[in-house]
Design an enzyme around this catalytic site. Structure first.
Site, PDB file in Angstrom:
ATOM      1  N   ARG A  68      -2.477  10.545   6.445  1.00 37.36           N
ATOM      2  CA  ARG A  68      -2.574   9.166   6.905  1.00 37.36           C
ATOM      3  C   ARG A  68      -2.165   8.209   5.799  1.00 37.36           C
ATOM      4  NH1 ARG A  68      -6.545   4.929   6.477  1.00 37.36           N
ATOM      5  NH2 ARG A  68      -7.928   6.281   5.305  1.00 37.36           N
ATOM      6  N   HIS A 123      -8.688  11.422  -1.044  1.00 41.39           N
ATOM      7  CA  HIS A 123      -8.171  10.185  -1.621  1.00 41.39           C
ATOM      8  C   HIS A 123      -8.049  10.374  -3.127  1.00 41.39           C
ATOM      9  CE1 HIS A 123      -7.912   5.963  -2.716  1.00 41.39           C
ATOM     10  NE2 HIS A 123      -7.792   5.638  -1.450  1.00 41.39           N
ATOM     11  N   HIS A 177     -12.008  12.005   2.001  1.00 44.20           N
ATOM     12  CA  HIS A 177     -11.974  10.632   2.471  1.00 44.20           C
ATOM     13  C   HIS A 177     -11.838  10.473   3.976  1.00 44.20           C
ATOM     14  CE1 HIS A 177     -11.400   6.396   2.094  1.00 44.20           C
ATOM     15  NE2 HIS A 177     -10.180   6.413   2.561  1.00 44.20           N
ATOM     16  N   GLU A 206      -7.201   1.809  -2.941  1.00 41.10           N
ATOM     17  CA  GLU A 206      -5.791   1.890  -3.298  1.00 41.10           C
ATOM     18  C   GLU A 206      -5.257   0.506  -3.654  1.00 41.10           C
ATOM     19  OE1 GLU A 206      -3.805   4.537  -0.659  1.00 41.10           O
ATOM     20  OE2 GLU A 206      -1.947   3.411  -0.783  1.00 41.10           O
ATOM     21  N   ARG A 214      -0.938   9.558  -0.500  1.00 38.90           N
ATOM     22  CA  ARG A 214      -2.207   9.976  -1.093  1.00 38.90           C
ATOM     23  C   ARG A 214      -2.272  11.460  -1.418  1.00 38.90           C
ATOM     24  NH1 ARG A 214      -6.371   6.365   2.585  1.00 38.90           N
ATOM     25  NH2 ARG A 214      -5.866   4.443   1.468  1.00 38.90           N
ATOM     26  N   GLN A 271      -7.916  14.459   4.388  1.00 43.98           N
ATOM     27  CA  GLN A 271      -7.348  13.653   3.307  1.00 43.98           C
ATOM     28  C   GLN A 271      -8.301  13.525   2.122  1.00 43.98           C
ATOM     29  OE1 GLN A 271      -6.522   9.194   3.772  1.00 43.98           O
ATOM     30  NE2 GLN A 271      -4.501  10.051   3.473  1.00 43.98           N
ATOM     31  N   PHE A 279       0.861  -1.178   0.000  1.00 43.58           N
ATOM     32  CA  PHE A 279       0.000   0.000   0.000  1.00 43.58           C
ATOM     33  C   PHE A 279       0.897   1.228   0.000  1.00 43.58           C
ATOM     34  CE2 PHE A 279      -4.551   1.053   1.222  1.00 43.58           C
ATOM     35  CZ  PHE A 279      -5.115   0.089   0.417  1.00 43.58           C
ATOM     36  N   LEU A 282     -15.497   5.448  -3.276  1.00 46.13           N
ATOM     37  CA  LEU A 282     -14.077   5.115  -3.265  1.00 46.13           C
ATOM     38  C   LEU A 282     -13.683   3.973  -4.203  1.00 46.13           C
ATOM     39  CD1 LEU A 282     -11.551   6.037  -1.600  1.00 46.13           C
ATOM     40  CD2 LEU A 282     -11.746   3.803  -0.529  1.00 46.13           C
TER      41      LEU A 282
HETATM   42  C1  LIG Z   1     -14.683   3.809   1.400  1.00 44.94           C
HETATM   43  C2  LIG Z   1     -13.655   3.795   2.491  1.00 44.94           C
HETATM   44  C3  LIG Z   1     -12.607   2.879   2.440  1.00 44.94           C
HETATM   45  C4  LIG Z   1     -11.637   2.843   3.442  1.00 44.94           C
HETATM   46  N1  LIG Z   1     -10.634   1.921   3.376  1.00 44.94           N
HETATM   47  C5  LIG Z   1      -9.731   1.842   4.381  1.00 44.94           C
HETATM   48  C6  LIG Z   1      -8.713   0.845   4.377  1.00 44.94           C
HETATM   49  O1  LIG Z   1      -8.628   0.016   3.468  1.00 44.94           O
HETATM   50  N2  LIG Z   1      -7.853   0.801   5.404  1.00 44.94           N
HETATM   51  C7  LIG Z   1      -7.920   1.678   6.440  1.00 44.94           C
HETATM   52  O2  LIG Z   1      -7.117   1.568   7.347  1.00 44.94           O
HETATM   53  N3  LIG Z   1      -8.872   2.630   6.476  1.00 44.94           N
HETATM   54  C8  LIG Z   1      -9.780   2.734   5.474  1.00 44.94           C
HETATM   55  N4  LIG Z   1     -10.748   3.708   5.523  1.00 44.94           N
HETATM   56  C9  LIG Z   1     -10.855   4.558   6.702  1.00 44.94           C
HETATM   57  C10 LIG Z   1     -11.488   3.798   7.829  1.00 44.94           C
HETATM   58  O3  LIG Z   1     -12.486   2.935   7.326  1.00 44.94           O
HETATM   59  C11 LIG Z   1     -12.152   4.693   8.842  1.00 44.94           C
HETATM   60  O4  LIG Z   1     -11.309   5.736   9.168  1.00 44.94           O
HETATM   61  C12 LIG Z   1     -12.459   3.913  10.112  1.00 44.94           C
HETATM   62  O5  LIG Z   1     -13.239   2.795   9.791  1.00 44.94           O
HETATM   63  C13 LIG Z   1     -13.150   4.753  11.137  1.00 44.94           C
HETATM   64  O6  LIG Z   1     -13.570   3.924  12.196  1.00 44.94           O
HETATM   65  P1  LIG Z   1     -14.218   4.501  13.502  1.00 44.94           P
HETATM   66  O7  LIG Z   1     -14.497   3.354  14.362  1.00 44.94           O
HETATM   67  O8  LIG Z   1     -13.395   5.613  13.998  1.00 44.94           O
HETATM   68  O9  LIG Z   1     -15.571   5.162  12.995  1.00 44.94           O
HETATM   69  P2  LIG Z   1     -16.817   4.555  12.187  1.00 44.94           P
HETATM   70  O10 LIG Z   1     -16.632   3.193  11.743  1.00 44.94           O
HETATM   71  O11 LIG Z   1     -17.171   5.550  11.184  1.00 44.94           O
HETATM   72  O12 LIG Z   1     -17.945   4.561  13.241  1.00 44.94           O
HETATM   73  C14 LIG Z   1     -18.537   5.743  13.710  1.00 44.94           C
HETATM   74  C15 LIG Z   1     -19.662   5.352  14.606  1.00 44.94           C
HETATM   75  O13 LIG Z   1     -20.089   6.467  15.353  1.00 44.94           O
HETATM   76  C16 LIG Z   1     -21.485   6.546  15.316  1.00 44.94           C
HETATM   77  N5  LIG Z   1     -21.878   7.927  15.534  1.00 44.94           N
HETATM   78  C17 LIG Z   1     -21.466   9.039  14.868  1.00 44.94           C
HETATM   79  N6  LIG Z   1     -22.053  10.128  15.369  1.00 44.94           N
HETATM   80  C18 LIG Z   1     -22.861   9.711  16.381  1.00 44.94           C
HETATM   81  C19 LIG Z   1     -23.749  10.360  17.269  1.00 44.94           C
HETATM   82  N7  LIG Z   1     -23.953  11.682  17.238  1.00 44.94           N
HETATM   83  N8  LIG Z   1     -24.436   9.610  18.163  1.00 44.94           N
HETATM   84  C20 LIG Z   1     -24.272   8.268  18.207  1.00 44.94           C
HETATM   85  N9  LIG Z   1     -23.438   7.600  17.392  1.00 44.94           N
HETATM   86  C21 LIG Z   1     -22.744   8.322  16.491  1.00 44.94           C
HETATM   87  C22 LIG Z   1     -21.850   6.004  13.981  1.00 44.94           C
HETATM   88  O14 LIG Z   1     -23.192   5.584  13.963  1.00 44.94           O
HETATM   89  C23 LIG Z   1     -20.881   4.840  13.875  1.00 44.94           C
HETATM   90  O15 LIG Z   1     -21.396   3.729  14.551  1.00 44.94           O
HETATM   91  C24 LIG Z   1     -11.713   3.761   4.502  1.00 44.94           C
HETATM   92  C25 LIG Z   1     -12.762   4.677   4.556  1.00 44.94           C
HETATM   93  C26 LIG Z   1     -13.724   4.710   3.565  1.00 44.94           C
HETATM   94  C27 LIG Z   1     -14.801   5.723   3.626  1.00 44.94           C
END
Ligand SMILES: Cc1cc2nc3c(=O)[nH]c(=O)nc-3n(C[C@H](O)[C@H](O)[C@H](O)COP(=O)(O)OP(=O)(O)OC[C@H]3O[C@@H](n4cnc5c(N)ncnc54)[C@H](O)[C@@H]3O)c2cc1C
Ligand code: SF4
Ligand code: SF4
Ligand code: FES
Lengths: 249, 609
Positions: free
Chosen positions: B416, B236, B380, B253, B309, B234, B121, B250
């Protein structure tokens, strides 16, 4: 600009009706785009679930022209737009409002299934060795996005409301993924036969047809599970069963 | 005042993505009463969308890899404004967290000798991303979900937190509404973990879902926490651009990791002409070597498509601006070309990138095994976020309030690396859960002020009152949201400048006024119009934070690029931007010097140069 009519179910558990909305149609649009457009311009309070808009989260399940599908993966150019496109909520679950149903039963079912129980690690760093060939099938099952469209289409749940006795195709896939996991040591066959009601499935394959992840639910998950149950509990019948359903893999 | 239910927990986790679930699992191990609140259904959080993989120096594919290399890669990618302690913890603990997922049932792709397979990556020196095809996020969230439901965690799905409640300095609970019925609920807790993800919805073109309205950032800020490095958003390099309805979705990558190349309308592989000096030594200078790298040749250097990126995104923007773009205003990403190299290329692509194949086939009528994709940059990820202590993840200014995952900041610095988020969320999710539980064990429950609750609930209901009073003439929330996204995209996007950002600030002032007047109609049950109205405040808060921080950083670094200060300025290389609500209610921005890196880490950086 081209226009199309969408006949969307509006209402809650107390009742409701289809309501027609006209909206512009652009190249490449999917049903969820049309719903969003209608929501933004004509019906701010139209309830629907969605998250990823890319077929990855399994939130936007609905019945489009009567067929259970993901709204975000159904292209408008694949539908006849001369007549109204009907969009209605899934039928196998209680309605909350408009296109949103109460799917909490599914979460409760999953909790009842015995969790993954691995054998001791193969290496001192706590890791295991598994061959890719041995996990291909399990990985197929783990593609499931929990859209519950297969649950929606299965007549055992949809028409016969056996929610108490039958876990439905989604969770048979889940049990299959656990049972065929090379590291798992748990035994779920007794439950499968009794509490999970694998016997209710009569292999109509409707679930396989609607699965947006193209999981071969019936052939790869349910039939092998049925065979395991048969092997375990109905030994005398085993040969007859095998005769009726030759092993395919 | 409307009545509301009250729930009591020891530890309350807000968010059920990878970070929140991992925190909940850890906190529940102590036997404390743990609650988990999320906006969507369980398993639908953004994490489910992650594709390419999870970065951890397992060294299964290349045994030269170890935490030191991962640490140095992360710091270089972040242009050294990262929180070095977080980067260190992350690199050291990620392998254990990944192996732990396997013990909970995750099924990663395998190496020939049966271990977890790792892929290349951008910005990672060795193949480091454990993955499952291109649906790694699904594997991660499902594993945590399926493990977590047996841990006795109380899950409250489809509940949105609107306010953090405090008792003196510290947090004591939250006010939330339930989507289904629109009822308010108070959740009391001794400690609270924010794991709410990102802010992508502040922009028009984004890979993020409706959930990404920066709620956690805004909740924390309103409660007196600090936000840092918010200018680092970021973009992407590869999002879908055609047809219009899929714009922003998306394209992983992983496509480039598997050998995908970027070309312009003349068929030129333009990235070869765009290799920055500090990456020259480790980047291939010819297509042949680049291909060998993607095939796992350890002596080959990576192709320039796999540079960081921020850099690749800007090179794409440049191609388009200078008239060498594709018909729909992007450039080409081509994986189909590998048929020149592999006999069964089509099958290989479908197996390695199944969801990309599916996505283009179904949404754009493009078969990626035979045609090139048209792509362009998409919003992203946000590197900036809630400021936390590196070891415990507790916010720096609000006792009992923790943050982890994308809504917290520090590990990524100015940019990142792909794959570092999935590892971040489980490494720091675990720590946040552990220390939040510890805090809960050591402190009594705070009190919740009835008047504060009523006031927060009243504010949340105002859009309905206006809807009822002013009739249909008052503006609805969607138009305001749309105008905000459009403005941020235009004025505070990939390429920034002083005058445009000043205009954005003025624009934000007007949007704040409009947001205060929006009206909604209908019932409180499952009403997306109302939810959008409530989220506006959060989107505006984070948009303002991004803009004010970006104005402050008068240089270009990582994801933050300024037209009027194109170069990196060493003076800014040792500072973070820090935001906090001022005494007058306005947003105060200041620059703060990053503490000096300890010797043992400096040595690692030197050694890896
Ligand atoms: C299309 C895509 C592909 C990606 N691919 C990769 C990858 O291959 N490798 C990598 O490392 N990263 C990748 N990323 C980034 C990574 O997926 C995210 O940064 C990461 O999953 C974030 O996880 P999290 O647990 O912080 O938040 P999230 O998984 O976004 O969870 C947020 C949670 O908070 C809750 N929430 C938000 N606001 C409130 C509120 N006010 N009240 C109650 N609940 C709330 C939501 O309901 C959700 O449950 C990608 C991102 C995207 C968009
Ligand atoms: S094959 Fe079985 S589980 Fe699937 S729809 Fe038919 S009866 Fe239901
Ligand atoms: S098995 Fe297929 S149809 Fe059923 S829930 Fe999973 S993805 Fe949906
Ligand atoms: S919105 Fe995620 S599957 Fe449709």
């Amino acid at each position: 600009m081209k226009q199309a009519t969408f006949s969307i179910w509006r209402g809650d558990a107390a009742g409701g009706k289809f309501q027609d909305y006209e909206t512009d149609v652009e190249e490449g649009m999917v049903v969820l785009d049309a719903v969003h457009q209608i929501q933004a311009t004509q019906a701010n309070d139209l309830a629907c679930r969605w998250n990823c808009k890319a077929g990855k989260c399994g939130s936007c399940s609905a019945e489009i022209n009567g067929i259970p599908r993901l709204m975000c993966m159904t292209r408008l150019n694949a539908l006849p737009l001369e007549k109204p496109v009907t969009i209605e909520p899934m039928k196998a679950f209680p309605l909350v409002r408009d296109l949103v149903t109460d799917v909490s039963w599914n979460f409760a079912v999953k909790k009842r299934i015995k969790k993954f129980k691995p054998r001791p690690p193969d290496a001192p760093d706590g890791s295991w060795r598994m061959a890719q060939d041995d996990i291909d099938r399990v990985q197929e099952f783990r593609k499931c996005i929990e859209c519950f469209l297969c649950q929606d289409v299965c007549h055992v749940l949809r028409d016969h409301h056996k929610h108490e006795e039958f876990i439905g195709p989604r969770f048979l896939v889940y049990v299959a993924a656990l049972e065929m996991h090379p590291l798992d040591t748990e035994d779920r066959l007794a439950e499968l036969k009794e509490a999970h009601g694998v016997g209710f499935c009569n292999i109509t394959k409707c679930c396989t047809t609607v699965c947006p992840e193209n999981i071969t639910i019936t052939d790869n998950a349910i039939i092998p599970l049925k065979e395991r149950v048969v092997d375990e509990f109905y030994d005398p019948l085993k040969s007859l069963w095998k005769f009726l359903r030759p092993k395919k893999y | 005042m409307a009545d509301y239910q009250t729930h009591e927990h020891d530890v309350l986790i807000i968010g059920a993505g990878g970070a929140g679930l991992r925190a909940a699992i850890e906190a529940s191990r102590t036997g404390l009463k743990v609650g988990l609140v999320c906006k969507s259904l369980l398993g639908k959080a953004h994490t489910v969308m992650a594709e390419g993989g999870i970065a951890a120096a397992l060294a299964n594919v290349d045994d030269r890899d170890n935490w030191r290399v991962h640490f140095a890669d992360t710091m270089r990618g972040g242009q050294y404004v990262n929180n070095w302690r977080m980067a260190e913890i992350h690199a050291k603990e990620a392998p254990d967290r990944v192996r732990e997922l396997e013990s909970w049932g995750a099924v990663f792709d395998r190496t020939p000798d049966g271990r977890i397979l790792q892929r290349n990556f951008g910005g990672h020196r060795y193949p480091r991303l454990a993955h499952v095809g291109d649906r790694t996020g699904l594997e991660l969230i499902r594993t945590l979900q399926d493990h977590g439901i047996h841990q006795g965690i109380d899950v409250h799905m489809e509940h949105t937190v609107v306010t953090l409640l405090k008792s003196g300095d510290r947090v004591s609970g939250v006010l939330a509404y339930e989507r289904e019925r629109g009822r308010f609920k108070v959740f009391k807790a001794r400690s609270i973990v924010l794991a709410t993800g990102g802010i992508g919805r502040a922009y028009k073109i984004t890979s993020n879902s409706w959930e990404y309205t920066g709620d956690g950032h805004a909740l924390a800020y309103d409660a007196g926490a600090e936000l840092i490095d918010m200018e680092f958003v970021q973009f992407h390099p590869t999002g879908m651009i055609w047809p219009p309805s899929v714009m922003g979705i998306l394209v992983t990558e992983g496509v480039r990791g598997e050998g995908g190349i970027l070309t312009n309308k003349d068929g030129t592989r333009f990235m070869f002409g765009q290799i920055p000096d500090n990456y020259k030594a480790q980047t291939a200078d010819n297509p042949e070597e680049g291909w060998r790298y993607c095939q796992g040749d350890k002596d080959a250097r990576r192709p320039p498509e796999l540079l960081t990126r921020d850099h690749v995104a800007r090179c794409i923007v440049k191609e388009i601006k200078e008239g060498r773009g594709s018909p729909h205003g992007g450039v080409y990403l081509d994986i189909a070309w590998i048929k020149e190299k592999l006999p069964n290329a089509a099958e290989h692509i479908k197996r390695k990138l199944p969801s990309m194949y599916h996505q283009f086939k179904q949404l754009a009528d493009i078969d990626i095994t035979t045609e090139a994709m048209e792509i362009g940059p998409t919003t992203h990820y946000v590197m900036g976020g809630i400021r936390v202590d590196a070891d415990t993840q507790m916010t720096t200014t609000v006792p009992g309030l923790f943050a982890c995952g994308e809504c917290a900041s520090g590990i990524n610095g100015a940019n990142r690396l792909g794959g570092n988020s999935l590892s971040d969320i489980i490494v720091f999710g675990k720590r946040a859960g552990e220390y939040a539980a510890k805090f809960a064990q050591e402190h009594d429950a705070g009190s919740v002020d009835q008047a504060e609750v009523e006031e927060a609930a009243r504010r949340a209901l105002e859009p309905f009152e206006r809807g009822a009073k002013e009739g249909s003439s008052a503006e609805g929330p969607y138009k305001v949201q749309y105008d905000l996204q459009e403005m941020m995209q235009d004025l505070v996007g990939i390429v920034r400048r002083e005058d445009e950002m000043q205009r954005a600030l003025e624009g934000l002032g007007k949007l704040w006024e409009r947001a205060k007047r929006v009206a909604v109609h209908g019932h409180r049950e499952y009403n997306p119009g109302w939810h959008t109205a409530i989220d506006l405040k959060n989107l505006l808060t984070v948009s303002e934070a991004v803009t004010r921080s970006a104005l402050q950083r008068k240089e270009s670094r990582g994801a933050h690029f300024r037209d009027d200060f194109e170069a990196k300025d060493p003076a800014f290389g040792s500072v973070n931007t820090v935001l906090r609500r001022g005494a007058d209610g306005g947003m105060d921005v200041r620059l703060e010097t990053i503490p000096e890196m300890p010797e043992h880490l400096k040595e690692v950086i030197k050694e890896m140069q």
